[in-house]
Every structure is written in structure tokens, then in C-alpha cells.
Design a protein around this motif. Structure first.
Motif, PDB file in Angstrom:
ATOM      1  N   ILE A   6      43.938  22.759  27.248  1.00 46.68           N
ATOM      2  CA  ILE A   6      43.145  21.682  27.848  1.00 46.68           C
ATOM      3  C   ILE A   6      43.591  20.362  27.240  1.00 46.68           C
ATOM      4  CG2 ILE A   6      40.830  20.820  28.293  1.00 46.68           C
ATOM      5  CD1 ILE A   6      41.414  23.583  29.504  1.00 46.68           C
ATOM      6  N   GLY A   7      44.115  19.477  28.064  1.00 49.75           N
ATOM      7  CA  GLY A   7      44.567  18.171  27.596  1.00 49.75           C
ATOM      8  C   GLY A   7      43.520  17.100  27.839  1.00 49.75           C
ATOM      9  N   VAL A   8      43.239  16.274  26.818  1.00 49.83           N
ATOM     10  CA  VAL A   8      42.315  15.143  26.954  1.00 49.83           C
ATOM     11  C   VAL A   8      43.049  13.879  26.547  1.00 49.83           C
ATOM     12  CG1 VAL A   8      40.287  16.579  26.532  1.00 49.83           C
ATOM     13  CG2 VAL A   8      41.409  15.437  24.600  1.00 49.83           C
ATOM     14  N   THR A  43      33.317  24.485  22.748  1.00 43.11           N
ATOM     15  CA  THR A  43      32.651  25.572  22.017  1.00 43.11           C
ATOM     16  C   THR A  43      31.373  26.004  22.728  1.00 43.11           C
ATOM     17  OG1 THR A  43      33.553  24.735  19.925  1.00 43.11           O
ATOM     18  CG2 THR A  43      31.689  26.251  19.786  1.00 43.11           C
ATOM     19  N   ARG A  44      30.628  25.034  23.237  1.00 39.88           N
ATOM     20  CA  ARG A  44      29.389  25.365  23.946  1.00 39.88           C
ATOM     21  C   ARG A  44      29.678  26.132  25.232  1.00 39.88           C
ATOM     22  NH1 ARG A  44      27.147  22.478  27.855  1.00 39.88           N
ATOM     23  NH2 ARG A  44      28.274  20.574  27.255  1.00 39.88           N
ATOM     24  N   ILE A  45      30.701  25.719  25.969  1.00 43.57           N
ATOM     25  CA  ILE A  45      31.040  26.421  27.216  1.00 43.57           C
ATOM     26  C   ILE A  45      31.390  27.878  26.932  1.00 43.57           C
ATOM     27  CG2 ILE A  45      32.736  26.548  29.087  1.00 43.57           C
ATOM     28  CD1 ILE A  45      32.920  23.475  28.939  1.00 43.57           C
ATOM     29  N   ILE A  46      32.217  28.105  25.901  1.00 43.84           N
ATOM     30  CA  ILE A  46      32.617  29.470  25.559  1.00 43.84           C
ATOM     31  C   ILE A  46      31.421  30.276  25.077  1.00 43.84           C
ATOM     32  CG2 ILE A  46      34.049  30.876  24.018  1.00 43.84           C
ATOM     33  CD1 ILE A  46      35.581  29.463  26.262  1.00 43.84           C
ATOM     34  N   GLY A  47      30.555  29.652  24.287  1.00 41.95           N
ATOM     35  CA  GLY A  47      29.390  30.364  23.757  1.00 41.95           C
ATOM     36  C   GLY A  47      28.399  30.770  24.822  1.00 41.95           C
ATOM     37  N   GLU A  48      28.322  29.995  25.907  1.00 41.27           N
ATOM     38  CA  GLU A  48      27.364  30.302  26.979  1.00 41.27           C
ATOM     39  C   GLU A  48      27.909  31.306  27.990  1.00 41.27           C
ATOM     40  OE1 GLU A  48      26.574  26.524  28.668  1.00 41.27           O
ATOM     41  OE2 GLU A  48      25.180  25.882  27.077  1.00 41.27           O
ATOM     42  N   LEU A  58      37.427  35.182  35.074  1.00 43.48           N
ATOM     43  CA  LEU A  58      36.920  34.326  34.000  1.00 43.48           C
ATOM     44  C   LEU A  58      37.822  33.110  33.810  1.00 43.48           C
ATOM     45  CD1 LEU A  58      34.851  33.851  31.822  1.00 43.48           C
ATOM     46  CD2 LEU A  58      36.194  35.282  30.274  1.00 43.48           C
ATOM     47  N   LYS A  59      39.119  33.286  33.929  1.00 42.30           N
ATOM     48  CA  LYS A  59      40.032  32.146  33.793  1.00 42.30           C
ATOM     49  C   LYS A  59      39.719  31.073  34.832  1.00 42.30           C
ATOM     50  CE  LYS A  59      44.904  30.829  33.848  1.00 42.30           C
ATOM     51  NZ  LYS A  59      46.322  31.284  33.943  1.00 42.30           N
ATOM     52  N   PHE A  60      39.570  31.483  36.085  1.00 43.23           N
ATOM     53  CA  PHE A  60      39.282  30.511  37.141  1.00 43.23           C
ATOM     54  C   PHE A  60      37.932  29.833  36.910  1.00 43.23           C
ATOM     55  CE2 PHE A  60      41.814  33.675  39.883  1.00 43.23           C
ATOM     56  CZ  PHE A  60      43.009  33.123  39.436  1.00 43.23           C
ATOM     57  N   ASP A  61      36.922  30.613  36.519  1.00 45.27           N
ATOM     58  CA  ASP A  61      35.576  30.055  36.304  1.00 45.27           C
ATOM     59  C   ASP A  61      35.550  29.092  35.127  1.00 45.27           C
ATOM     60  OD1 ASP A  61      34.752  31.590  38.421  1.00 45.27           O
ATOM     61  OD2 ASP A  61      33.831  33.158  37.189  1.00 45.27           O
ATOM     62  N   LEU A  62      36.253  29.442  34.032  1.00 46.48           N
ATOM     63  CA  LEU A  62      36.261  28.578  32.856  1.00 46.48           C
ATOM     64  C   LEU A  62      36.960  27.254  33.137  1.00 46.48           C
ATOM     65  CD1 LEU A  62      36.924  30.977  29.825  1.00 46.48           C
ATOM     66  CD2 LEU A  62      34.832  29.698  30.345  1.00 46.48           C
ATOM     67  N   LEU A  63      38.067  27.288  33.847  1.00 50.41           N
ATOM     68  CA  LEU A  63      38.781  26.044  34.156  1.00 50.41           C
ATOM     69  C   LEU A  63      37.903  25.097  34.973  1.00 50.41           C
ATOM     70  CD1 LEU A  63      42.374  27.370  34.975  1.00 50.41           C
ATOM     71  CD2 LEU A  63      41.668  26.024  32.986  1.00 50.41           C
ATOM     72  N   GLU A  64      37.200  25.647  35.932  1.00 48.72           N
ATOM     73  CA  GLU A  64      36.311  24.814  36.752  1.00 48.72           C
ATOM     74  C   GLU A  64      35.168  24.250  35.918  1.00 48.72           C
ATOM     75  OE1 GLU A  64      33.414  25.199  40.705  1.00 48.72           O
ATOM     76  OE2 GLU A  64      34.786  26.825  40.166  1.00 48.72           O
ATOM     77  N   LYS A  65      34.559  25.085  35.094  1.00 47.47           N
ATOM     78  CA  LYS A  65      33.420  24.629  34.289  1.00 47.47           C
ATOM     79  C   LYS A  65      33.855  23.616  33.236  1.00 47.47           C
ATOM     80  CE  LYS A  65      29.306  26.383  31.980  1.00 47.47           C
ATOM     81  NZ  LYS A  65      28.543  27.593  31.553  1.00 47.47           N
ATOM     82  N   ILE A  66      35.018  23.825  32.612  1.00 47.81           N
ATOM     83  CA  ILE A  66      35.512  22.874  31.608  1.00 47.81           C
ATOM     84  C   ILE A  66      35.749  21.504  32.242  1.00 47.81           C
ATOM     85  CG2 ILE A  66      37.517  22.319  30.186  1.00 47.81           C
ATOM     86  CD1 ILE A  66      37.658  25.298  29.458  1.00 47.81           C
ATOM     87  N   LYS A  67      36.344  21.486  33.421  1.00 45.27           N
ATOM     88  CA  LYS A  67      36.590  20.205  34.106  1.00 45.27           C
ATOM     89  C   LYS A  67      35.266  19.487  34.391  1.00 45.27           C
ATOM     90  CE  LYS A  67      38.738  17.026  36.644  1.00 45.27           C
ATOM     91  NZ  LYS A  67      37.587  16.292  37.178  1.00 45.27           N
TER      92      LYS A  67
END
Length: 284
Positions: free
Chosen positions: A191-193, A207-212, A250-259
């Protein structure tokens, strides 16, 4: 008149030959009938035997790659035995026939070395169990879900339902990557910022996204850290462990949620850019 006499003579000669060779004709007729019955009954028996063995192996939950391979081997071996037995019934010397077939087999084998290497590779693939039916593998320059291992080829099915036939020797002589061998896999995200982003806040959001996320395994622990100071971004690695069957969803869902979460926290995700500086030169 002469034609009638000739026809009568031919009929008499034929009747005489049949009378003299009646026993021989009966013997050949019996042998031919027996050979045909041997072929018919033999082929039916081979089909029933191999089909029954295949059903038994599947009932005992034997892997499809093994059951299909063993069934094919047994089927062709028994069919060859039935054909030789039928030829023996009509008087063919089976010993000589086997010798001829062996010599022909040697010649064919020399001409078809590639096929023999595929056969040997198939035996090794079954014996060493590098993969089984249902595994997703990358092998022989392609990738797909293993459908079956045949005598000479391996059948793969792609996610878009295309069938790929790969020679066994090509698979054995190349790298084999089995994505389904283990029950868990590590999901690697980068993830680039932007350089102006608050790195502490970014790490807290990730960290919060992964924990939830309930599909992320607690052990081994997820690794979140800055991995690189790139040309246009600060890159974070996010490496959670997941069950193999959850990997892609999970990969697809995490990328969307992180964005979405980065946007909600005003953390920019940069894109490659270039600063151009213009210098005005006085020509006077």
C-alpha cells in the motif's frame, strides 16, 4: 450345353471339397465363434471390472488422479490380454505374436520416445504426489486446477473454465508451484501513501482494518511496516495469514476497504508523477 456341364462339374467339386473338409470347416467355425465371444465377453468384463474398481476407489475416497491413472493402465493392459486370447482361439501362435508385438513395440518406442517419457513422468507424478485433483497449481508454463493425470498428459482447468492439456514430462521437468498444498497462505499487499501522509495514522488505520477482519488468522501475526521509500510514495507492506480458500476474496475485499478507509482519513494514495522545471534563457 457345355456351360451346364461346366457348372455341374464345379458344383460337384465344391460339394466334394466341402464333404472332405467338413471337420476342418466346423473346427474353424467353432474357433472363429469362440474368438468373437472371447472379444465380446472380454471387452464387457474389462469395462465392468475397471468401472467397478474406479467406483470402489472413489468410494474409499482415493484421489481422482490416482484412480483415473490406475484404471486407465488396468483397462489397456486387460484389453491387450483379451485380444491376444482371441487370436489364440483362431490358431494364431500367441508366443510368436507376442514376440512380433514386442519387436514392433521396441520400434514404436524408439520412434515415440517423447510419449514414453510422458508415460514415465505420469507414473512419477502419481507416485510422488506433488499434487492431487482439485489443487490449483502452476506447472509446465501454465496454471489451473488439476482435473486428472492421464497416462501421457495432465488436464488442468483454468478459472474461466478452459481446459489445458499439458504433457506429463513438461510438468515434471519444470517448476511445480502448488497453491493448495497447505491450508494457510500469506497475503502480501503493498500500500503506497503520499510523502505528506501521517505514517503513524496510516499504520493505525491499516492495523484496525486487519484486526476487524474475521477471515484474517490471529496466528501467525500480521506484519505491517514501511517497506520502501519509493520515487512517488511511501510503501507499506501488509501481510496477513489467511485460509487458502479465502485468499482471493479476502484480497479483493481488503484492497477495497483500505482504499475507502484511507480516503476517509485524508491519507492520499499517490500516482507516479514528474516535476518539470522550465528555465527561460535570455537570447538577447
Amino acid at each position: 450345353m457345355d456351360t451346364e456341364i461346366l457348372n455341374a462339374d464345379l458344383l460337384n467339386q465344391a460339394h466334394s471339397w466341402i464333404s472332405n473338409n467338413q471337420e476342418l470347416l466346423i473346427k474353424y467355425a467353432v474357433n472363429i465363434t469362440a474368438a468373437l465371444l472371447t472379444l465380446i465377453i472380454g471387452f464387457m468384463a474389462v469395462g465392468m471390472l475397471t468401472g467397478g474398481m474406479n467406483r470402489v476407489m472413489k468410494a474409499r475416497k482415493v484421489d481422482n488422479t490416482i484412480s483415473d491413472f490406475v484404471t486407465s493402465m488396468l483397462k489397456y493392459g486387460l484389453l491387450a490380454f483379451v485380444i491376444i486370447a482371441a487370436l489364440g482361439r483362431v490358431g494364431v501362435q500367441t508366443a510368436s505374436f507376442v514376440a512380433i508385438v514386442g519387436a514392433a513395440g521396441l520400434a514404436v518406442g524408439l520412434a515415440l520416445q517423447g510419449s514414453l517419457s510422458n508415460f514415465a513422468a505420469g507414473v512419477l507424478l502419481i507416485g510422488f504426489r506433488f499434487f492431487k485433483a482439485g489443487d490449483y497449481v502452476e506447472a509446465g508454463g501454465t496454471a489451473g486446477t488439476v482435473h486428472s493425470v492421464q497416462i501421457f498428459t495432465t488436464i488442468l482447468m483454468t478459472p474461466d473454465n478452459r481446459m489445458i492439456v499439458v504433457p506429463n514430462s513438461k510438468i515434471l521437468n519444470d517448476n511445480i508451484i502448488n497453491y493448495s498444498k497447505e491450508k494457510t497462505r500469506r497475503l502480501d499487499l503493498v500500500i503506497g501513501v503520499s510523502y505528506s501522509a501521517d505514517l503513524k495514522l496510516t499504520k493505525e488505520v491499516l492495523t484496525r482494518i486487519i484486526g476487524e477482519e474475521p477471515r484474517v488468522l490471529k496466528e501467525p501475526e500480521c506484519r505491517i511496516a514501511v517497506s520502501e521509500l519509493g520515487a512517488s510514495s511511501v510503501d507499506f507492506i501488509v501481510r496477513p495469514w489467511v485460509r487458502a480458500e479465502d485468499y482471493w476474496n479476502l484480497k479483493f475485499d481488503l484492497l477495497e476497504k483500505i482504499k475507502n478507509e484511507l480516503d476517509a482519513n485524508n491519507i492520499g494514495i499517490p500516482f507516479p508523477q514528474m516535476d518539470v522545471h522550465l528555465f527561460k534563457q535570455d537570447t538577447a
